[in-house]
Design a protein around this motif. Sequence first.
Motif, PDB file in Angstrom:
ATOM      1  N   HIS A  88       2.687  -0.173 -14.846  1.00  0.00           N
ATOM      2  CA  HIS A  88       3.154   0.208 -16.020  1.00  0.00           C
ATOM      3  C   HIS A  88       3.644  -0.705 -16.687  1.00  0.00           C
ATOM      4  O   HIS A  88       4.263  -1.903 -16.216  1.00  0.00           O
ATOM      5  N   ARG A 146       5.832   2.566  -7.508  1.00  0.00           N
ATOM      6  CA  ARG A 146       5.456   2.716  -8.877  1.00  0.00           C
ATOM      7  C   ARG A 146       4.062   2.314  -9.218  1.00  0.00           C
ATOM      8  O   ARG A 146       3.581   1.242  -8.633  1.00  0.00           O
ATOM      9  N   HIS A 201       6.907  -1.412 -19.968  1.00  0.00           N
ATOM     10  CA  HIS A 201       8.208  -0.331 -20.169  1.00  0.00           C
ATOM     11  C   HIS A 201       8.195  -1.089 -22.022  1.00  0.00           C
ATOM     12  O   HIS A 201       7.899  -2.286 -22.096  1.00  0.00           O
ATOM     13  N   TYR A 209       4.927  -1.971  -7.714  1.00  0.00           N
ATOM     14  CA  TYR A 209       5.772  -2.267  -6.916  1.00  0.00           C
ATOM     15  C   TYR A 209       6.533  -0.933  -6.191  1.00  0.00           C
ATOM     16  O   TYR A 209       6.338   0.086  -6.914  1.00  0.00           O
ATOM     17  N   TYR A 245       9.159  -8.674 -11.297  1.00  0.00           N
ATOM     18  CA  TYR A 245       9.839  -8.985 -12.771  1.00  0.00           C
ATOM     19  C   TYR A 245      10.628 -10.309 -12.572  1.00  0.00           C
ATOM     20  O   TYR A 245      11.157 -10.563 -11.713  1.00  0.00           O
TER      21      TYR A 245
HETATM   22 FE    FE Z   1       8.990  -1.064 -14.007  1.00  0.00          FE
END
Ligand code: FE
Length: 163
Positions: free
Chosen positions: A106, A103, A108, A100, A71
């Motif tokens: 995905h 996870r 958001h 990551y 991110y």
């Molecule tokens: Fe996330």
Amino acid sequence: MADNQASASKFLKEVEEGPYYKTGSPPENKIADANTSGQRLILTGRVIDENGNPVVDAWLDFWQADGNGMYDNAGYRLRGHQYTSENGEFRVETVMPGRYGRRAPHIHVKVKAGSSRVFTTQLFFTNNKSNSSDPLFEPANEMKVTETPEGKQARFDIVIRME
Ligand code: FE
């Protein structure tokens, strides 16, 4: 196309915001730039109400990791908000997010339409190998990715309950 229509009436489930949301995203639907790692992906869809009517001017705020699962917490790469068109449509030009931690890939998104409360969720990808080991994976929120001459594309519609 039948798959897209099937998904049109599907209610997404809410999924937690997670740790990387930032307020103040730019008004931008091209959220990746030439230096962003990851395969190019175009997301399209509509925000509709429970009767299937398009919701105009719904606010959508997207954020995601890049192809390496990173991110941008210092700036706003892979973050952007937009409002649905007169047909309730939105479009995001981005990249396929990477994994990551535990996870699965995905994206958001937060959605707010008119007097509705803010709906926060995460979108996943059909048949991704990491889905089954992701504690936050939500099968109702899977998007099918298709390969097109312009790159990968995914489509989903968000049914929102107006309050
Ligand atoms: Fe996330």
